[in-house]
Scaffold this motif. Structure first.
Motif, mmCIF file in Angstrom:
data_model
loop_
_atom_site.group_PDB
_atom_site.id
_atom_site.type_symbol
_atom_site.label_atom_id
_atom_site.label_comp_id
_atom_site.label_asym_id
_atom_site.label_seq_id
_atom_site.Cartn_x
_atom_site.Cartn_y
_atom_site.Cartn_z
ATOM 1 N N ASN A 28 -14.870 32.717 19.494
ATOM 2 C CA ASN A 28 -15.693 32.544 18.298
ATOM 3 C C ASN A 28 -16.037 33.889 17.667
ATOM 4 O O ASN A 28 -17.073 34.051 17.033
ATOM 5 C CB ASN A 28 -16.968 31.759 18.625
ATOM 6 N N GLY A 29 -15.160 34.879 17.854
ATOM 7 C CA GLY A 29 -15.404 36.229 17.373
ATOM 8 C C GLY A 29 -16.052 37.098 18.414
ATOM 9 O O GLY A 29 -15.627 38.227 18.665
ATOM 10 N N ARG A 30 -17.084 36.577 19.061
ATOM 11 C CA ARG A 30 -17.847 37.344 20.050
ATOM 12 C C ARG A 30 -17.510 36.945 21.482
ATOM 13 O O ARG A 30 -17.332 37.798 22.351
ATOM 14 C CB ARG A 30 -19.346 37.121 19.805
ATOM 15 N N LEU A 31 -17.417 35.655 21.741
ATOM 16 C CA LEU A 31 -17.220 35.122 23.092
ATOM 17 C C LEU A 31 -15.832 34.504 23.196
ATOM 18 O O LEU A 31 -15.481 33.628 22.399
ATOM 19 C CB LEU A 31 -18.295 34.074 23.380
ATOM 20 N N GLY A 32 -15.040 34.968 24.163
ATOM 21 C CA GLY A 32 -13.663 34.505 24.267
ATOM 22 C C GLY A 32 -13.298 34.064 25.661
ATOM 23 O O GLY A 32 -13.963 34.414 26.647
ATOM 24 N N GLY A 33 -12.218 33.304 25.749
ATOM 25 C CA GLY A 33 -11.726 32.861 27.047
ATOM 26 C C GLY A 33 -10.229 32.655 27.024
ATOM 27 O O GLY A 33 -9.635 32.396 25.978
ATOM 28 N N MET A 34 -9.617 32.774 28.188
ATOM 29 C CA MET A 34 -8.209 32.459 28.385
ATOM 30 C C MET A 34 -8.151 31.307 29.379
ATOM 31 O O MET A 34 -8.525 31.454 30.550
ATOM 32 C CB MET A 34 -7.455 33.676 28.916
ATOM 33 N N VAL A 35 -7.688 30.155 28.896
ATOM 34 C CA VAL A 35 -7.716 28.926 29.677
ATOM 35 C C VAL A 35 -6.359 28.735 30.353
ATOM 36 O O VAL A 35 -5.329 28.645 29.684
ATOM 37 C CB VAL A 35 -8.037 27.716 28.786
ATOM 38 N N TYR A 36 -6.357 28.655 31.679
ATOM 39 C CA TYR A 36 -5.120 28.526 32.443
ATOM 40 C C TYR A 36 -4.628 27.085 32.516
ATOM 41 O O TYR A 36 -3.427 26.843 32.618
ATOM 42 C CB TYR A 36 -5.318 29.062 33.859
ATOM 43 N N GLY A 37 -5.518 26.116 32.518
ATOM 44 C CA GLY A 37 -5.095 24.720 32.618
ATOM 45 C C GLY A 37 -4.648 24.314 34.009
ATOM 46 O O GLY A 37 -3.894 23.351 34.165
ATOM 47 N N GLU A 38 -5.112 25.019 35.031
ATOM 48 C CA GLU A 38 -4.789 24.633 36.405
ATOM 49 C C GLU A 38 -5.495 23.322 36.746
ATOM 50 O O GLU A 38 -6.648 23.103 36.357
ATOM 51 C CB GLU A 38 -5.226 25.715 37.387
ATOM 52 N N VAL A 39 -4.834 22.454 37.491
ATOM 53 C CA VAL A 39 -5.398 21.147 37.818
ATOM 54 C C VAL A 39 -6.451 21.256 38.914
ATOM 55 O O VAL A 39 -7.580 20.776 38.772
ATOM 56 C CB VAL A 39 -4.287 20.164 38.228
ATOM 57 N N VAL A 40 -6.104 21.900 40.015
ATOM 58 C CA VAL A 40 -7.006 21.958 41.165
ATOM 59 C C VAL A 40 -7.903 23.190 41.121
ATOM 60 O O VAL A 40 -9.108 23.105 41.388
ATOM 61 C CB VAL A 40 -6.201 21.924 42.478
ATOM 62 N N LYS A 41 -7.343 24.335 40.779
ATOM 63 C CA LYS A 41 -8.110 25.583 40.736
ATOM 64 C C LYS A 41 -8.102 26.122 39.310
ATOM 65 O O LYS A 41 -7.396 27.081 38.988
ATOM 66 C CB LYS A 41 -7.524 26.613 41.701
ATOM 67 N N GLU A 42 -8.888 25.496 38.449
ATOM 68 C CA GLU A 42 -8.935 25.919 37.052
ATOM 69 C C GLU A 42 -9.654 27.269 36.933
ATOM 70 O O GLU A 42 -10.624 27.546 37.668
ATOM 71 C CB GLU A 42 -9.644 24.869 36.194
ATOM 72 N N LYS A 43 -9.143 28.091 36.029
ATOM 73 C CA LYS A 43 -9.761 29.386 35.759
ATOM 74 C C LYS A 43 -9.814 29.609 34.261
ATOM 75 O O LYS A 43 -8.835 29.384 33.557
ATOM 76 C CB LYS A 43 -8.977 30.520 36.436
ATOM 77 N N ILE A 44 -10.960 30.058 33.782
ATOM 78 C CA ILE A 44 -11.097 30.519 32.406
ATOM 79 C C ILE A 44 -11.548 31.970 32.477
ATOM 80 O O ILE A 44 -12.662 32.263 32.934
ATOM 81 C CB ILE A 44 -12.113 29.674 31.609
ATOM 82 N N GLN A 45 -10.658 32.872 32.094
ATOM 83 C CA GLN A 45 -11.000 34.296 32.102
ATOM 84 C C GLN A 45 -11.864 34.579 30.871
ATOM 85 O O GLN A 45 -11.550 34.148 29.758
ATOM 86 C CB GLN A 45 -9.725 35.142 32.097
ATOM 87 N N LEU A 46 -12.965 35.301 31.060
ATOM 88 C CA LEU A 46 -14.013 35.418 30.046
ATOM 89 C C LEU A 46 -14.095 36.818 29.457
ATOM 90 O O LEU A 46 -13.919 37.818 30.164
ATOM 91 C CB LEU A 46 -15.369 35.062 30.655
ATOM 92 N N ASN A 47 -14.390 36.864 28.163
ATOM 93 C CA ASN A 47 -14.694 38.124 27.487
ATOM 94 C C ASN A 47 -15.878 37.941 26.546
ATOM 95 O O ASN A 47 -16.063 36.872 25.960
ATOM 96 C CB ASN A 47 -13.497 38.634 26.676
ATOM 97 N N GLU A 48 -16.673 38.996 26.419
ATOM 98 C CA GLU A 48 -17.702 39.095 25.392
ATOM 99 C C GLU A 48 -17.480 40.421 24.702
ATOM 100 O O GLU A 48 -17.276 41.440 25.363
ATOM 101 C CB GLU A 48 -19.093 39.015 26.020
ATOM 102 N N ASP A 49 -17.474 40.438 23.371
ATOM 103 C CA ASP A 49 -16.928 41.588 22.646
ATOM 104 C C ASP A 49 -17.696 42.885 22.837
ATOM 105 O O ASP A 49 -17.178 43.967 22.541
ATOM 106 C CB ASP A 49 -16.783 41.264 21.155
ATOM 107 N N SER A 50 -18.931 42.835 23.353
ATOM 108 C CA SER A 50 -19.717 44.064 23.519
ATOM 109 C C SER A 50 -19.826 44.517 24.970
ATOM 110 O O SER A 50 -20.651 45.379 25.295
ATOM 111 C CB SER A 50 -21.118 43.869 22.924
#
Length: 761
Positions: free
Chosen positions: A22-44
């Motif tokens: 959303n400009g400030r808060l970001g994520g990379m969604v892996y879509g894993e079924v059992v061990k889902e991970k969303i890697q997180l970023n905040e722009d500051s």
């Protein structure tokens, strides 16, 4: 068509994960079924605080460096520059990840019917699969209006969702707290380190329908829920005195909103931007959209044709712009907002000898002026530090910057790297984006404010330029980013006097200031000063190979296939070279590009993207199209991220802008329709593209023939339109007067729409 990226397997690595933001808060969604991970970023989330890195010995040694260069004592000049000009310490601050959201599910082994997708029309990443006749669906998005990341989990059978959730920061040790706040929420806090380091907080709250929720240690445990909403907020001390309290406030504000309303608010906000532009260049008989995106990319590499994938790439570029650069966010870094490394490539900051500029090439033309705002705002921060850099390093007024900056607007030289570090044109180039914003919007109130910043950037060169023995006003010392030249004796050099790009950027900056001053009917004395100096800038020259010279002297290049093509700044993004106005220079630009490509140029994603834009400006549609294909085949990752390598987002944005340049151009104070459309794009339709002068364009072509064009004008003025040859043009049945070959003029009024009908002669 062209608005979904989809895959039939989870991401196996970060370059296959799907981005949200959303400009400030970001994520990379892996879509894993059992061990889902969303890697997180905040722009500051950046390491450390602001510093004064200026070398105290720079100014004292400036005259000697200039003298050594003028005497041809290159190695002595470069050694002295490395000692006296380099920042202390040499590096600016770097960007860091926020962390990871990890979700470990139970009872999902043996899944089938898997699909994950990024829906560009809604800005939502979706994952679906089935287990034992139960269908599971997950949706993840980051809301701009609510400043929250939302993950929604559902299943067709009640009481079927069980998982454990935690926050982590990988191998980083700079965490102060990672613990439960309540039975349904956990908090992660930390500090990035360094003097004056930024502190951050991340809060996750789970809202479950049915089942049980409790926390054990630093994990949220959900058992037998029917549906779950996961809310994630993040904040830092860069914006808030108490980021933890800010996270709590954000969660409190949204937890009372049902998940469907959160979703709808996100989609409505996102689509207000995304739906402004349409593009369709596809053959509607194509079936490629039914093939996973990674397979389509591979098919293209094997020689296949996929016009719809080009449309998808274009829309993905617009999506990325909306996702990583919104009002009140920081500008997009080299990786947008998506970075998973504590010490990322090139620090994931702002490289300003082309890369951040390329990031914003699509902003105005793709009708996303709001997304341009973070860069324009950041210039003001750079101006504060840049004044000190101008004064302490060069004894000049105004402000300057070198080839990098960071979250704090640092303008001192970055690295001890002679081909790039000692180049004081960064602020000048980036200030051209202020003028670009005005040209597209016509916002005279904005121009009054922006002019003062543009003026300060120009004022630096009023003082910095030196008149040489031939009467030219030249920059010294400087470099042609990031290239190396050869002297006749075989000696290699970087530092030089008046590289071609410098004069071209200064010409563009002075011209913008002159035009702004004329429009505002003010600052006549300074305007005339710029006019006088501009007349003494070195002219664009053609070298011994028939190419545009990269340096004031016609040196040979140490790397003829170098990734930077700085001496063609005048062609793109500037307008000083054009087949229409300067045909001889345009021919030399063709030679320049062919020489670069012959020797392996375009081997990085962003460089290939720049080449697309240049071929488009030269009306070489087939060459532009072939380089789009090469960008996709050679420099695009499975998730369509650009590959430098590694990932660097400027190629995505440059490629998006290049596609527009092939369809509409407006840099010569005229709207040029279909200047560089290749034969493969037999039919096409676009809507919502912007042109300089405050215009919005819709047009359609069939069988390579322009059928109609609709132009909305936000201003009352004279409008010039250039169209393909052998047409007569009318508006509502009234013919237009042709003022030159294929060039027509009409008077337009603010708020009016004009439909051009074209008749084949």
């Amino acid at each position: 068509m062209g608005k979904i990226l989809w895959y039939n397997n989870p991401a196996s690595n970060w370059n296959e994960a799907l981005p949200i933001g959303n400009g400030r808060l970001g994520g990379m969604v892996y879509g894993e079924v059992v061990k889902e991970k969303i890697q997180l970023n905040e722009d500051s989330v950046w390491y450390g605080g602001p510093r004064d890195r200026l070398n105290p010995d720079a100014l004292a040694h400036l005259p000697k460096i200039r003298k050594l260069l003028s005497e041809g004592k290159l190695q002595e000049a470069e050694e002295l520059a490395r000692l006296s000009f380099s920042g202390i310490p040499m590096s600016q601050r770097h960007y860091e990840p926020l962390g990871e959201l990890n979700i470990l599910f139970k009872g999902l082994e043996g899944f089938k019917d898997y699909k994950r997708e990024l829906d560009l029309d809604t800005g939502i990443v979706k994952t679906s699969f089935s287990v034992d006749n139960r269908t599971y669906k997950r949706e993840v998005f980051t809301s701009y209006p609510d400043q929250i990341m939302v993950t929604r989990l559902t299943c067709t059978e009640t009481n079927s969702i069980t998982f454990q959730l935690n926050l982590d920061r990988g191998n980083s040790r700079n965490l102060d707290e990672n613990s439960a706040l309540s039975d349904t929420s956990i908090l992660m806090t930390g500090e990035t380190g360094g003097k004056g380091g930024i502190s951050f907080s991340t809060l996750v709250k789970v809202i479950a329908e049915d089942g049980e929720v409790n926390t054990i240690g630093n994990r949220i445990c959900v058992n037998n829920a029917s549906a779950v909403t996961i809310l994630l907020s993040a904040a830092t001390t860069f914006r808030y005195q108490d980021p933890t309290q800010q996270c709590k406030r954000t969660i409190e504000q949204v937890k009372v909103i049902d998940d469907e309303l959160l979703r709808r608010r996100h989609i409505e906000d996102y689509q207000k931007l995304f739906h402004r532009v349409e593009l369709d260049i596809t053959d509607h008989s194509e079936t490629a959209e039914f093939i996973p995106t990674d397979e389509r990319l591979e098919n293209l590499k094997q020689g296949g044709t996929d016009l719809d994938l080009i449309s998808t790439y274009f829309h993905f570029g617009r999506y990325l712009m909306i996702a990583c650069s919104r009002p009140n966010s920081l500008p997009a870094t080299l990786q947008g907002i998506w970075n998973d490394q504590m010490l990322p490539p090139w620090d994931s900051k702002y490289t300003i000898n082309i890369n951040i500029q390329m990031n914003y090439w699509p902003a105005e033309v793709c009708n996303l002026s709001e997304c341009h705002a973070p860069l324009l705002k950041h210039i003001e921060k750079m101006k504060e530090t840049g004044r000190m850099t101008a004064q302490k390093m060069y004894d000049c007024r105004g402000f300057t910057a070198h080839h990098n900056t960071d979250i704090w607007g640092d303008t001192a030289p970055q690295d001890i790297y002679t081909p790039a570090s000692y180049w004081p044109l960064g602020a000048a180039w980036i200030c051209l984006h202020l003028w670009e914003h005005f040209e597209y919007t016509g916002d005279i109130e904005f121009l009054h404010e922006a002019y003062e910043t543009m003026k300060e950037a120009a004022l630096f060169f009023v003082d910095y330029l030196v008149e040489n023995s031939e009467g030219w006003m030249i920059t010294t010392p400087s470099v042609s980013p990031e290239n190396t030249y050869l002297l006749p004796n075989g000696e290699k050099g970087n530092l030089c006097e008046a590289p071609s790009m410098d004069s071209q950027i200064i010409y563009a900056l002075f011209t913008s200031c002159i035009k702004a001053s004329e429009l505002m009917k003010s600052d006549e004395v300074f305007r005339q000063q710029l006019i006088d100096i501009r007349a003494k800038l070195p002219k664009i020259q053609i070298g011994k190979h028939g190419q545009i010279q990269e340096w004031l002297e016609d040196y040979e290049e140490a790397e003829p296939g170098h990734r930077h093509i700085s001496h063609l700044f005048a062609l793109h993004p500037s307008n000083q070279i054009s087949p229409i106005t300067t045909p001889e220079l345009a021919n030399a630009a063709v030679v320049t590009l062919n020489r670069r490509l012959k020797h392996g140029g375009g081997h990085t994603g962003w460089s290939r993207a720049w080449i697309i834009n240049m071929w488009a400006r030269l009306f070489r549609g087939e060459d532009a199209y072939q380089n789009i294909l090469e960008l996709l085949k050679q420099s695009t990752l499975p998730n369509l991220f650009d590959n430098h390598p590694p990932f660097q987002i400027d190629g995505n944005f440059g490629g998006t802008a290049g596609i527009v340049e092939m369809i509409v151009q407006s840099h010569l104070q005229e709207i040029h329709l279909l200047p560089s459309v290749p034969k493969a794009w037999r039919n096409g339709y676009v809507k919502g593209l912007k042109a300089r002068g405050g215009y919005e364009i819709e047009l359609k072509w069939e069988n390579h023939r322009l059928r109609y064009a609709t132009i909305f004008s936000s201003q009352s003025r004279k409008c010039r339109i250039r169209i393909p040859s052998s047409y007569s043009v009318s508006i509502d049945g009234s013919p237009l007067t042709e003022v030159d070959a294929c060039l027509y003029e009409l008077t337009v009024r603010e708020g009016e729409i004009y439909r051009l009908i074209l008749h084949k002669n």
